[in-house]
Design a protein around this motif. Structure first.
Motif, PDB file in Angstrom:
ATOM      1  N   THR A 154     -29.123 107.185   0.316  1.00  0.00           N
ATOM      2  CA  THR A 154     -28.063 107.331   1.321  1.00  0.00           C
ATOM      3  C   THR A 154     -27.508 105.986   1.796  1.00  0.00           C
ATOM      4  N   LEU A 155     -28.246 104.909   1.567  1.00  0.00           N
ATOM      5  CA  LEU A 155     -27.840 103.616   2.119  1.00  0.00           C
ATOM      6  C   LEU A 155     -26.455 103.149   1.662  1.00  0.00           C
ATOM      7  N   PRO A 156     -26.123 103.227   0.350  1.00  0.00           N
ATOM      8  CA  PRO A 156     -24.795 102.745  -0.050  1.00  0.00           C
ATOM      9  C   PRO A 156     -23.653 103.444   0.683  1.00  0.00           C
ATOM     10  N   SER A 157     -23.786 104.753   0.877  1.00  0.00           N
ATOM     11  CA  SER A 157     -22.717 105.492   1.555  1.00  0.00           C
ATOM     12  C   SER A 157     -22.625 105.120   3.026  1.00  0.00           C
ATOM     13  N   TRP A 158     -23.787 104.967   3.688  1.00  0.00           N
ATOM     14  CA  TRP A 158     -23.738 104.589   5.104  1.00  0.00           C
ATOM     15  C   TRP A 158     -23.080 103.227   5.271  1.00  0.00           C
ATOM     16  N   ILE A 159     -23.374 102.296   4.374  1.00  0.00           N
ATOM     17  CA  ILE A 159     -22.766 100.964   4.461  1.00  0.00           C
ATOM     18  C   ILE A 159     -21.262 101.048   4.221  1.00  0.00           C
ATOM     19  N   SER A 160     -20.852 101.863   3.239  1.00  0.00           N
ATOM     20  CA  SER A 160     -19.424 102.022   2.983  1.00  0.00           C
ATOM     21  C   SER A 160     -18.714 102.640   4.184  1.00  0.00           C
ATOM     22  N   LEU A 161     -19.350 103.623   4.800  1.00  0.00           N
ATOM     23  CA  LEU A 161     -18.754 104.258   5.975  1.00  0.00           C
ATOM     24  C   LEU A 161     -18.668 103.286   7.145  1.00  0.00           C
ATOM     25  N   ALA A 162     -19.691 102.461   7.321  1.00  0.00           N
ATOM     26  CA  ALA A 162     -19.655 101.456   8.386  1.00  0.00           C
ATOM     27  C   ALA A 162     -18.527 100.459   8.135  1.00  0.00           C
ATOM     28  N   GLY A 163     -18.365 100.057   6.873  1.00  0.00           N
ATOM     29  CA  GLY A 163     -17.274  99.147   6.549  1.00  0.00           C
ATOM     30  C   GLY A 163     -15.911  99.766   6.800  1.00  0.00           C
ATOM     31  N   ALA A 164     -15.756 101.037   6.415  1.00  0.00           N
ATOM     32  CA  ALA A 164     -14.483 101.727   6.655  1.00  0.00           C
ATOM     33  C   ALA A 164     -14.206 101.852   8.146  1.00  0.00           C
ATOM     34  N   ALA A 165     -15.256 102.089   8.948  1.00  0.00           N
ATOM     35  CA  ALA A 165     -15.077 102.175  10.398  1.00  0.00           C
ATOM     36  C   ALA A 165     -14.623 100.841  10.981  1.00  0.00           C
ATOM     37  N   MET A 170     -19.134  95.785  -9.387  1.00  0.00           N
ATOM     38  CA  MET A 170     -19.760  96.617 -10.407  1.00  0.00           C
ATOM     39  C   MET A 170     -19.550  98.094 -10.045  1.00  0.00           C
ATOM     40  N   ASN A 171     -18.573  98.731 -10.651  1.00  0.00           N
ATOM     41  CA  ASN A 171     -18.253 100.107 -10.318  1.00  0.00           C
ATOM     42  C   ASN A 171     -19.098 101.130 -11.065  1.00  0.00           C
ATOM     43  N   GLY A 172     -19.790 100.707 -12.133  1.00  0.00           N
ATOM     44  CA  GLY A 172     -20.601 101.644 -12.887  1.00  0.00           C
ATOM     45  C   GLY A 172     -19.769 102.800 -13.416  1.00  0.00           C
ATOM     46  N   LEU A 173     -20.364 103.983 -13.401  1.00  0.00           N
ATOM     47  CA  LEU A 173     -19.677 105.165 -13.913  1.00  0.00           C
ATOM     48  C   LEU A 173     -18.520 105.597 -13.027  1.00  0.00           C
ATOM     49  N   TYR A 174     -18.448 105.051 -11.808  1.00  0.00           N
ATOM     50  CA  TYR A 174     -17.323 105.375 -10.925  1.00  0.00           C
ATOM     51  C   TYR A 174     -15.993 104.959 -11.554  1.00  0.00           C
ATOM     52  N   ALA A 175     -16.034 103.979 -12.468  1.00  0.00           N
ATOM     53  CA  ALA A 175     -14.811 103.540 -13.147  1.00  0.00           C
ATOM     54  C   ALA A 175     -14.172 104.667 -13.948  1.00  0.00           C
ATOM     55  N   GLY A 215     -18.886 103.476  -6.075  1.00  0.00           N
ATOM     56  CA  GLY A 215     -19.359 103.025  -7.373  1.00  0.00           C
ATOM     57  C   GLY A 215     -20.754 102.453  -7.350  1.00  0.00           C
ATOM     58  N   GLY A 216     -21.151 101.880  -8.487  1.00  0.00           N
ATOM     59  CA  GLY A 216     -22.519 101.462  -8.747  1.00  0.00           C
ATOM     60  C   GLY A 216     -22.817 100.053  -8.337  1.00  0.00           C
ATOM     61  N   PRO A 217     -23.895  99.535  -8.922  1.00  0.00           N
ATOM     62  CA  PRO A 217     -24.515  99.947 -10.186  1.00  0.00           C
ATOM     63  C   PRO A 217     -25.264 101.279 -10.160  1.00  0.00           C
ATOM     64  N   VAL A 218     -25.739 101.714  -9.000  1.00  0.00           N
ATOM     65  CA  VAL A 218     -26.372 103.033  -8.918  1.00  0.00           C
ATOM     66  C   VAL A 218     -25.714 103.800  -7.780  1.00  0.00           C
ATOM     67  N   GLY A 219     -24.580 104.418  -8.114  1.00  0.00           N
ATOM     68  CA  GLY A 219     -23.880 105.265  -7.164  1.00  0.00           C
ATOM     69  C   GLY A 219     -24.223 106.723  -7.387  1.00  0.00           C
ATOM     70  N   LYS A 220     -23.381 107.600  -6.878  1.00  0.00           N
ATOM     71  CA  LYS A 220     -23.661 109.035  -6.932  1.00  0.00           C
ATOM     72  C   LYS A 220     -23.820 109.538  -8.363  1.00  0.00           C
TER      73      LYS A 220
END
Length: 201
Positions: A123-134, A1-6, A142-147
């Motif tokens: 901040t949680l979605p970004s920290w999780i994405s950064l941990a995954g990238a690491a 679900m990318n939300g508005l990030y699409a 993206g969403g459902p509730v992204g930036k």
């Protein structure tokens, strides 16, 4: 679900003329990152200091500018060959700071615990994405509730005065987004091909 990030590819194309002008003027990508934080601070001041309804247009413009700067800084760095590790660090810190600063605008308008909860959740979605990238996984956005959705909810709060429902929705939606990203990352890193991406723990 990318939300508005699409909509990001369309938005990037829309900003291509601005990006080209910035390249010609040799504007630093770091300057754009900092400009996004300044816009977030302006939105927070408008939200806290102006009456509901009257603050909404200014908050919307400033948050639209904050999103534009967030899009432009990385694109400008790539276009000009000025991608650096320090720039990437500043970009991430700027994004997290902007999120928290905007939500600080609710401090005079809502209970402290609710503003703090929304700030942590945002901040949680970004920290999780950064941990995954690491760990070697693709960076999730993206969403459902992204930036972008968070900015839209802040504008809704400024327009309506529904601070408690807006902050509760933002917190719950951000937590859901974090959970969905974590689930996707867990599945990705559980695949045999990705089993060693995280390195030693």
């Amino acid at each position: 679900m990318n939300g508005l990030y699409a909509l990001k590819p369309w938005y990037a194309d829309t900003l291509s003329g601005v990006r080209a002008a910035l390249v010609r003027r040799e504007v630093s990508p770091d300057t754009l990152t900092l400009a996004g934080v300044v816009c977030a601070a302006g939105a927070a001041v408008a939200l806290a200091g102006l009456p509901f309804g009257f603050s909404a247009p200014l908050v919307a413009v400033l948050l639209a500018a904050r999103l534009a700067f967030a899009n432009l800084d990385g694109a400008l760095a790539r276009d000009t060959g000025r991608t650096t590790r320090r720039g990437a660090l500043l970009n991430e810190l700027g994004d997290r700071a902007a999120d928290l600063i905007v939500l600080a605008g609710f401090l005079p308008l809502a209970p402290l615990w609710l503003v703090a909860t929304a700030g942590l959740a945002a901040t949680l979605p970004s920290w999780i994405s950064l941990a995954g990238a690491a760990a070697g996984a693709p960076r999730l956005n993206g969403g459902p509730v992204g930036k972008t959705e968070r900015c839209a909810l802040v504008v809704l709060g400024a327009a309506s005065g529904w601070t408690t429902p807006v902050l509760a929705t933002l917190a719950a939606g951000s937590a859901l987004t974090a959970a969905l990203r974590l689930t996707r990352l867990w599945q990705t890193l559980s695949d045999p091909a990705g089993a060693d991406l995280g390195g030693a723990r």
